[in-house]
Write an enzyme that holds these catalytic residues in place. Sequence first.
Site, mmCIF file in Angstrom:
data_model
loop_
_atom_site.group_PDB
_atom_site.id
_atom_site.type_symbol
_atom_site.label_atom_id
_atom_site.label_comp_id
_atom_site.label_asym_id
_atom_site.label_seq_id
_atom_site.Cartn_x
_atom_site.Cartn_y
_atom_site.Cartn_z
ATOM 1 N N SER A 1 0.944 -1.444 -0.200
ATOM 2 C CA SER A 1 -0.156 0.233 0.026
ATOM 3 C C SER A 1 0.787 0.990 -0.558
ATOM 4 O O SER A 1 2.250 1.475 0.344
ATOM 5 C CB SER A 1 -0.840 0.545 1.546
ATOM 6 O OG SER A 1 -1.896 -1.390 1.074
ATOM 7 N N HIS B 1 1.055 15.411 -4.194
ATOM 8 C CA HIS B 1 1.856 16.388 -5.055
ATOM 9 C C HIS B 1 1.031 17.811 -4.959
ATOM 10 O O HIS B 1 0.138 17.711 -5.412
ATOM 11 C CB HIS B 1 2.184 15.625 -5.932
ATOM 12 C CG HIS B 1 2.247 14.588 -6.470
ATOM 13 N ND1 HIS B 1 3.732 14.212 -6.342
ATOM 14 C CD2 HIS B 1 2.248 13.098 -6.471
ATOM 15 C CE1 HIS B 1 4.311 13.018 -6.466
ATOM 16 N NE2 HIS B 1 2.935 12.476 -6.833
ATOM 17 N N CYS C 1 -3.706 -2.077 0.513
ATOM 18 C CA CYS C 1 -4.623 -3.713 0.043
ATOM 19 C C CYS C 1 -5.546 -4.490 0.971
ATOM 20 O O CYS C 1 -4.158 -4.746 1.658
ATOM 21 C CB CYS C 1 -3.248 -4.322 -1.284
ATOM 22 S SG CYS C 1 -4.101 -6.294 -1.665
#
Length: 284
Positions: free
Chosen positions: A119, A124, A147
Site C-alpha cells: 500500500s 503532489h 490492499c
Amino acid sequence: MKDIANNKLKLHGFNNLTKTLSFNMYDICYTKTATDRQAYIEYIDEQYNAARLTQILTTVTEMIGANILNIAQQDYDPQGASVTILMSEGAVPEIKHAEAKSASPGPIPEIILGHLDKSHITVHTYPEYHPYEGISTFRADIDVSTCGEISPLKALNYLIHCFDADVMTIDYRVRGFARDFAGNKLFIDHPIDSIQNFIPEHIRMIYNMIDVNVYQENIFHTKCRLKEFDLDNYLFGYTKDEIHKGEARMIAKKVKHEMDEIFYGTVVREAMFPLEEDYDTPDK
C-alpha cells in the site's frame, strides 16, 4: 451482496482487493500585483512544504494502523512539493470489521486498524497562476491506495480537514478480486453508493456536490464546490473594503469563473453558465 452489507464476508486467503482513493483539492486566490502573487506562492509553499505534507501523511498511516516502510519527499524549485510513503501491515490488534467497512466518515484522527500490504500514499502540490488575470491557484493531488480489509475512504474526513479547499474532485475505485471459501470471486467487500457517505454532514452542507458513478465497475466520483462566497476569503493582503465596489465585482467575477471551470472540468462561457447574484459584493 447480502454478506457484504452485513460485513460477514468469509474469505479464502488474503483479501487481494485494491482500493484507491484519489482526490484533488483546489485553493483559489486573487493576487493583485506580481509582488502579491509571489507572496502567495511563497505562503503556500511554506504551509504545504514536504515536511508538513509528510506529517499529514504519517498521521494517515497511524490512523489506519500501518507500518511505514519508506518515505520519499522533495521540495521543488521554484515551487511545489511531493511526498510518497510506502506502507505495510501493522502489528495491531484485530480490526472491528463493521467500523472498517461501514459507509460513514472516518475519524480525525482516532485509530482505525486494518490489514494492509503493498500500500502507499502520495501527495503532489501544484501552485500556479494566470499570466495576467491575477488568479492564483493551489492544487494538491492525493492518492491513498490500500490492499486488504480497510477502505482508504476512512482517511478522507481527516484529509479534507487538512486542506482549506474551495473545490474538490474525489475518485474511489476498487480493483481486483478476492475469493470466498467456495471459490467465488468478490469484486468489492463493502457497501458503497456514494463517496458522500464518507464525508461528515457539516462538510456536505457547505459544498454543492455532484456524483458521477459507474456502479457496475466499482468506480465512484464526487465533485464538490463551496456554496457560500465571501470575497475577503479570496483576497491576499487586503480586504474588499479597501477597494472600489466595481473592482470588487470584477475580482469576484474572475474568482467565481475560475471555480466554475475547475468544478465543471471545462472552459466555461458566461452564456453556458450565467453569473449568479453573489458575484456582486454589497455596496459600501
